[in-house]
Design an enzyme around this catalytic site. Structure first.
Site, mmCIF file in Angstrom:
data_model
loop_
_atom_site.group_PDB
_atom_site.id
_atom_site.type_symbol
_atom_site.label_atom_id
_atom_site.label_comp_id
_atom_site.label_asym_id
_atom_site.label_seq_id
_atom_site.Cartn_x
_atom_site.Cartn_y
_atom_site.Cartn_z
ATOM 1 N N TYR A 162 -6.585 -1.159 -6.772
ATOM 2 C CA TYR A 162 -5.987 -2.386 -6.208
ATOM 3 C C TYR A 162 -5.289 -2.143 -4.879
ATOM 4 O O TYR A 162 -5.110 -1.018 -4.450
ATOM 5 C CB TYR A 162 -5.106 -3.114 -7.204
ATOM 6 N N GLU A 163 -4.954 -3.265 -4.214
ATOM 7 C CA GLU A 163 -4.438 -3.249 -2.830
ATOM 8 C C GLU A 163 -5.429 -2.604 -1.866
ATOM 9 O O GLU A 163 -5.046 -1.950 -0.900
ATOM 10 C CB GLU A 163 -3.073 -2.544 -2.757
ATOM 11 N N GLY A 164 -6.701 -2.815 -2.133
ATOM 12 C CA GLY A 164 -7.752 -2.248 -1.290
ATOM 13 C C GLY A 164 -8.256 -0.957 -1.881
ATOM 14 O O GLY A 164 -7.566 0.061 -1.840
ATOM 15 N N ARG A 173 0.822 -1.209 0.000
ATOM 16 C CA ARG A 173 0.000 0.000 0.000
ATOM 17 C C ARG A 173 0.858 1.261 0.000
ATOM 18 O O ARG A 173 0.492 2.245 -0.634
ATOM 19 C CB ARG A 173 -0.967 -0.031 1.187
ATOM 20 N N GLN A 208 -9.926 1.975 2.122
ATOM 21 C CA GLN A 208 -8.869 2.635 2.889
ATOM 22 C C GLN A 208 -9.473 3.647 3.859
ATOM 23 O O GLN A 208 -9.040 3.754 5.017
ATOM 24 C CB GLN A 208 -7.880 3.333 1.953
#
Length: 592
Positions: A434-436, A294, A441
């Site tokens: 992506y990556e959440g 992240r 977040q």
């Protein structure tokens, strides 16, 4: 053809004038003098501009191709990857016990930035491998480390992270990929994963997949998820490669951007896998990858904006359009360059002040990771945990915004592919997802991180700001332009937190409806803190007789712009938060 030149002077400024890396009490930082870091950053910039950047448009136009189950990367990628391996760029901060160079993570971050700016899709192959290395390094057994890490450090073998399935992304408790014990300590892994970056390609001898799956009979939902190493080729006891495992690429996804990276559907058909860490504790191990990733994705956001900004500046200086309303600046030509016009200046100053603030914020985050890991500093660990969703969410939102702002400087040419500006916008767009996804977040920040350890870490952040303001309140050069705006923005952020405390318990939607605004508000305050610190550092350099006065004066002027024109957005976000959930939740689902 777009241009790119690594901002080495600014990187050095952040490392030494702002963070003062060589003066820190963190093991390994004593070696980070200006000469050493300068050599590393200059060489990284050279590789970025001469090797990776020319392949950026190649990757975008050619993409990856799958033939008979084999994925071919774009022309030149394989040769460039060999150069990256030979240069040791994949191993900078890895443990020397496994062939790494043992440098601090902040140096890895500083070297990665030019690579990402030059060719984001290409750099993802080693970036994913670094994350997989970290997960095995922290959670794997000694045998697993010895077997996999040396080849992953050198990127002879690359790595992936396999989370998402066709029916579940954020809610991983819904996953169906299953793991059945073989009775010999290994498991049969079966299921399908999608959106797997670098899932299959022709640049490494083996690919080490880290796969989330559920062991039959385990707890329901997310508590039943475990993490497994599933190699593309089995690895023999002597380290040689054995038979092909039961994992294959089903197809390459057709994407909006990052065409040079092979984003794959991966099919696991009773593939042999090995448990990493404890049963049903897979998310703990995966978060080691995801938290590092992240910060890296936040870097991707501003690194794409940096490239787009450099091209927009060049175009604004070259393109002749209209006359300066205060008088011709190019009287011998038919028109003045775009850069004379106030609205173009506004646009470029928005971009410049964001990118430079974001760089400082990201490197500070990397510094906190080093302090947390190398000094076993729980406070630093808590602070970077708080900052991670802000780094990822705010920097990627704004990175995309400013990549498109750079495109706007070009007018119609920005929409034409041959000028190359659309690639920055298309590539930057994925970083928000992506990556959440960034909404997640924001929920993580407000729903979990603010209250973590009794709110200790957010209070520590406010104390950092308060202390900085108090220590410098006698500095008249800083006070009006930097300290007062920072104080006002910090008060807005505290007021928003107080609203959540007073209204979130009786109706959680009051907090969740304002979470996205809070993430952006906190992002602005973080950049405001960075700009105040950078302005102080630049002023001290000038007072100390620095020879490059133009650089430091430009830094201060850019900071003034951010504090005056960007930081006041906190008041808008606070106003939105204070309206609560009523207007957000007013409609029934059927009325949308």
């Amino acid at each position: 053809m777009p241009i790119y030149s690594a901002p080495t002077k600014d990187i050095q400024f952040v490392l030494h004038d702002l963070l003062k890396v060589s003066e820190q009490d963190i093991p390994g930082f004593e070696d980070l003098d200006r000469e050493f870091t300068g050599a590393v950053v200059e060489e990284a910039g050279k590789v970025a501009s001469e090797v990776l950047h020319p392949l950026n448009v190649v990757g975008d136009t050619e993409g990856c191709v799958m033939e008979n189950g084999v994925v071919r990367t774009p022309t030149g990628f394989k040769e460039a990857f060999e150069q990256m391996k030979e240069g040791g760029w994949t191993a900078m901060d890895c443990d020397p016990d496994y062939g790494g160079q043992g440098l601090p993570y902040v140096m890895h971050t500083a070297a990665q930035e030019p690579f990402v700016s030059a060719n984001m899709a290409f750099n993802m192959y080693q970036g994913l491998t670094h994350g997989a290395y970290s997960a095995i390094y922290v959670h794997g057994s000694d045998e697993q480390k010895q077997k996999y890490l040396p080849k992953m450090v050198t990127c002879e073998w690359t790595g992936t992270m396999n989370l998402t399935e066709p029916h579940c992304g954020t809610d991983l408790g819904l996953m169906r990929t299953k793991a059945v014990p073989n009775g010999d300590g290994s498991y049969k892994i079966s299921g399908q994963k999608i959106f797997i970056s670098a899932g299959e390609h022709d640049m490494a001898d083996n690919i080490i997949h880290l796969v989330l799956a559920k062991i039959q009979g385990g707890p329901e939902g997310i508590k039943g998820v475990s993490l497994f190493i599933v190699p593309k080729f089995m690895v023999n006891d002597d380290g040689s490669l054995g038979a092909r495992n039961g994992v294959a690429c089903g197809k390459i996804e057709e994407k909006m951007g990052i065409h040079g990276n092979s984003t794959c559907v991966m099919n696991y058909d009773e593939a042999t896998g090995y448990l990493v860490g404890e049963e049903h504790k897979g998310m703990r191990a995966m978060f080691t990858m995801m938290n590092e990733a992240r910060l890296g994705v936040g870097l991707q956001g501003y690194a794409q904006a940096e490239s787009a900004y450099q091209n927009a500046v060049a175009y604004a200086n070259d393109r002749l359009q209209g006359r300066d309303v205060t008088g011709a600046k190019n009287p011998d030509g038919p028109a003045d360059p775009l850069i004379v016009h106030p609205d173009i200046r506004r646009n470029l100053m928005d971009q410049k002040s964001f990118v430079e603030g974001a760089r400082a914020f990201t490197y500070w985050g990397a510094y906190l990771i080093d302090r947390a890991h190398k000094n076993s500093d729980a406070d630093a660990d808590g602070l970077i945990s708080l900052m991670t969703p802000v780094l990822k969410g705010f920097l990627t939102d704004k990175g995309f915004e400013y990549a498109t702002a750079a495109q706007q400087v070009y007018g119609g040419h920005g929409y034409i592919e041959e000028w190359g500006m659309s690639q920055y916008a298309r590539d930057a767009r994925i970083a928000m997802i992506y990556e959440g996804a960034n909404g997640i977040q924001a929920l993580d920040l407000v729903g979990r991180k603010l209250a973590q350890d009794g709110g200790k870490h957010v209070m520590a952040f406010f104390e950092i700001i308060k202390t900085f303001i108090k220590e410098n309140e006698g500095n008249e050069a800083l006070k009006a332009d930097f300290l007062e705006p920072l104080k006002a923005a910090s008060k807005d952020l505290q007021a928003a937190g107080m609203y959540f405390m007073q209204n979130g318990m009786k109706n959680p939607n009051n907090a969740l409806s304002g979470s996205y605004d809070f993430m952006h508000m906190m992002g602005h305050v973080c950049l405001g803190l960075m700009w105040a610190r950078m302005a102080k550092a630049a002023m001290e350099a000038l007072e100390g007789g620095a020879s490059d006065t133009e650089f430091f004066e430009t830094k201060i002027a850019t900071g003034r712009y951010y504090m005056a024109r960007q930081l006041p957005a906190t008041a808008m976000h606070l106003s939105r938060i204070n309206t609560g959930a009523d207007t957000v939740m007013a409609l029934e689902a059927a009325n949308f």
